[in-house]
Structures are given as structure tokens and as C-alpha cells.
Design an enzyme around this catalytic site. Structure first.
Site, PDB file in Angstrom:
ATOM      1  N   TYR A 151     -12.742   7.285 -14.430  1.00 39.53           N
ATOM      2  CA  TYR A 151     -12.567   5.955 -13.477  1.00 39.53           C
ATOM      3  C   TYR A 151     -13.278   4.820 -14.493  1.00 39.53           C
ATOM      4  CZ  TYR A 151     -13.752   2.768  -9.985  1.00 39.53           C
ATOM      5  OH  TYR A 151     -13.982   1.479  -9.204  1.00 39.53           O
ATOM      6  N   ASN A 193      -5.613  -4.757  -6.302  1.00 38.68           N
ATOM      7  CA  ASN A 193      -6.768  -4.061  -5.650  1.00 38.68           C
ATOM      8  C   ASN A 193      -6.819  -2.614  -5.538  1.00 38.68           C
ATOM      9  OD1 ASN A 193      -9.513  -3.963  -3.964  1.00 38.68           O
ATOM     10  ND2 ASN A 193      -7.838  -3.120  -2.686  1.00 38.68           N
ATOM     11  N   VAL A 243       1.564   1.798  -6.546  1.00 41.74           N
ATOM     12  CA  VAL A 243       1.394   0.836  -7.880  1.00 41.74           C
ATOM     13  C   VAL A 243       1.605   1.920  -9.044  1.00 41.74           C
ATOM     14  CG1 VAL A 243       0.257  -0.679  -6.528  1.00 41.74           C
ATOM     15  CG2 VAL A 243      -1.148   1.153  -7.591  1.00 41.74           C
ATOM     16  N   LEU A 259     -21.397  -0.763  -5.815  1.00 38.47           N
ATOM     17  CA  LEU A 259     -21.005  -0.078  -4.550  1.00 38.47           C
ATOM     18  C   LEU A 259     -20.770  -0.817  -3.391  1.00 38.47           C
ATOM     19  CD1 LEU A 259     -20.616   2.861  -3.706  1.00 38.47           C
ATOM     20  CD2 LEU A 259     -22.774   3.281  -3.489  1.00 38.47           C
ATOM     21  N   ASP A 311       0.980  -1.181   0.246  1.00 39.93           N
ATOM     22  CA  ASP A 311       0.013  -0.016   0.032  1.00 39.93           C
ATOM     23  C   ASP A 311       0.815   1.266   0.096  1.00 39.93           C
ATOM     24  OD1 ASP A 311      -3.200   0.287   0.863  1.00 39.93           O
ATOM     25  OD2 ASP A 311      -1.865   2.153   1.040  1.00 39.93           O
ATOM     26  N   PRO A 322     -17.408  -5.261  -8.750  1.00 43.45           N
ATOM     27  CA  PRO A 322     -18.147  -5.089  -7.607  1.00 43.45           C
ATOM     28  C   PRO A 322     -18.849  -3.868  -7.922  1.00 43.45           C
ATOM     29  CG  PRO A 322     -15.699  -4.597  -7.078  1.00 43.45           C
ATOM     30  CD  PRO A 322     -15.690  -4.668  -8.317  1.00 43.45           C
TER      31      PRO A 322
END
Ligand code: NAD
Length: 250
Positions: free
Chosen positions: A154, A89, A63, A186, A38, A184
């Protein structure tokens, strides 16, 4: 009969909280050694995995930055010998109308959500194909299927991710590597709870259009990553798995 599940090495990005934290916890619970990466501190996740009896190694990584990803790959390879399961992710989803989206925020969204896929795959795919086994899982979103105002950049970045997995899957299928995306709807995470989603009434509006009338949680996604990481999932590749309570039907 006793279940024999091979113990592998997983790397999960974007793990400080939310969905990524859930993935790290679940993959560790499945018996895998888990590296967590992270931009910020992943101390909480590291502690949770350890308390749960898992083996975890934490690295700071941006990343979107090729050099940072290369350093992360080196550190994880030193520690665990390589990565079999890459779960990318980390992602950002700032909301703004396209008219107010300048080049700089557009580029940032592409850097973090899309270019990161390039950097991470470049870093980890070669060892997977050499070893004839690998799993790459990248986060997409049902904004791609539904279309979503305020999320043009996005949605474009996540649509590109879907294209990426479809075509890379075709290149590495014969080498035991599967490449899939999870989309996914929301999900209740620190990111969505602190964003404009609450104020916009997005949670209620989306739930009303789902087949299952409750907001998604990281727990709803953890089993999907767990499955994709197994040998049972060896024949599923190039797919986008929609997990959104039946909001879109992909
Ligand atoms: P979040 O904002 O709660 O957490 C994201 C994590 O990624 C944070 O820990 C953050 O520090 C990290 N991160 C951000 N930029 C990074 C970078 N450059 N390098 C390394 N780490 C970085 O996110 P979330 O809601 O848990 O979402 C996770 C993923 O799922 C994202 O890819 C997101 O696009 C996708 N997704 C989320 C939802 C949702 O409703 N939450 C819906 C569809 C898709």
C-alpha cells in the site's frame, strides 16, 4: 462582494461511502456538476447529493480496468460534456505483513491504487490540456511519510502516486492543469472501521501521536478538495497536502 465561482464538472471515484462520498457532496455543494464512479452501488451518495440540491450522475466503474475507465469517461462526457476536476479517491488498503504478501495481492493493490491513476489520467487529461484548465487530485497517505508495518504494498503504491503528481505537474503546468495529492492520516471510514485497524488499536495509537487529539473524519478533507478545485489554487501544483491532525510533518 458577491462571490463568482465557476460551475465546473467534477468526477470523483470511490464514492459509495467514506472520504469519496464526502468529496462528492462538497463539490456538489460548491456548485459543480458531479459524476460519481464506484465499483459498487453509489445509490446512497447519489441520493444524498440530490437531496442536497446537487446535480449528480452515477456510473459503475472499476478504476483498475482500462476498458471500464474508458466506458466511464464516455458516459460522463456524454452527460456533462467533459470533466474539469478529476478527484481519484478509490483505493484499497488490505493489511498483511510483507512475508505474507504474494504477487496476486501485491498486483491488486498496484492495479487499484496506482494503475488506476494511469487509466484515469489518460482518459481525462487530454480534454483538460485542450481546454487550458484542469484539476487532478489523487489520494496518497501519510503511511508514505511515516512508514507502516503491514502496509508495504500500500505504502509503495501511494509513494508512486506522490511521484506521479510531482512529475506530471511539470508537464502540464503551462496548460492550466494542476496535479496534486492529498495525504490523510487514519480517517474514520467504513473501510478503516471494518478493517484490522480497530483491533490493532491503530486509532488510539495514531491519535496519541497527532498534534490534534482526535481521529480524522471525511469532513476534515472536504475543504481541501474544494480549495484545490478553485482558481485560487491555480499556483499550487505537484504538491502533497498532508491532512492528518499533525501526525507527520511533511
Ligand atoms: P473506503 O474503503 O471506505 O471506500 C473506498 C471506495 O472505493 C468504496 O466505495 C469502494 O467500493 C471503492 N472502490 C474500491 N475499489 C474500487 C475500484 N477498483 N474501482 C472503483 N471503486 C473502487 O475508503 P476510504 O477509507 O474512504 O479511503 C478513500 C481513499 O483515501 C483511498 O484511496 C485510501 O487509500 C485513502 N486513504 C484513506 C485513509 C483512511 O484512513 N481512511 C488514510 C489515508 C488514505
Amino acid at each position: 462582494a458577491k462571490e463568482h465561482r465557476p460551475r465546473r464538472v467534477a468526477l470523483v471515484t470511490g464514492v459509495a461511502a467514506g472520504i469519496g462520498q464526502g468529496y462528492a457532496l462538497r463539490l456538489a455543494r460548491d456548485g459543480h456538476r458531479v459524476a460519481i464512479a464506484d465499483l459498487g452501488s453509489a445509490d446512497e451518495t447519489e441520493k444524498l447529493v440530490r437531496e442536497d440540491g446537487g446535480e449528480v450522475f452515477s456510473v459503475r466503474c472499476d478504476v483498475s480496468d482500462a476498458e471500464s475507465v474508458a466506458r466511464c469517461a464516455e458516459a460522463v462526457t456524454d452527460r456533462f460534456g467533459g470533466v474539469d476536476i478529476l478527484v481519484h479517491n478509490a483505493g484499497i488498503y488490505p493489511m498483511a505483513p510483507f512475508a505474507d504478501t504474494d504477487w496476486t495481492p501485491w498486483r491488486r493493490i498496484m492495479d487499484v491504487n496506482l494503475d488506476s491513476v494511469f487509466h484515469l489520467t489518460k482518459a481525462f487529461l487530454p480534454a483538460m490540456t485542450r481546454g487550458s484548465w484542469g484539476r487532478i487530485v489523487v489520494m496518497a497517505s501519510t503511511t508514505f511519510h511515516a512508514g507502516s508495518a503491514g502496509m508495504v504494498a500500500y505504502t509503495a503504491s501511494k509513494g508512486a502516486v506522490i511521484g506521479f503528481v510531482r512529475s506530471l505537474a511539470a508537464e502540464v503546468g503551462e496548460q492550466g492543469v494542476t496535479v496534486n495529492a492529498i495525504a490523510p492520516g487514519l480517517v474514520r471510514t467504513p473501510g478503516t472501521l471494518s478493517g484490522p485497524q480497530l483491533e490493532l488499536g491503530a486509532f488510539d495509537a495514531i491519535v496519541a501521536n497527532q498534534a490534534i487529539k482526535r481521529t480524522g473524519l471525511p469532513e476534515d478533507l472536504m475543504g481541501v478538495v474544494s480549495f484545490l478545485a478553485t482558481d485560487d489554487a491555480a499556483f499550487m501544483t505537484g504538491q502533497t497536502l498532508v491532512v492528518d491532525g499533525g501526525f507527520v510533518r511533511a
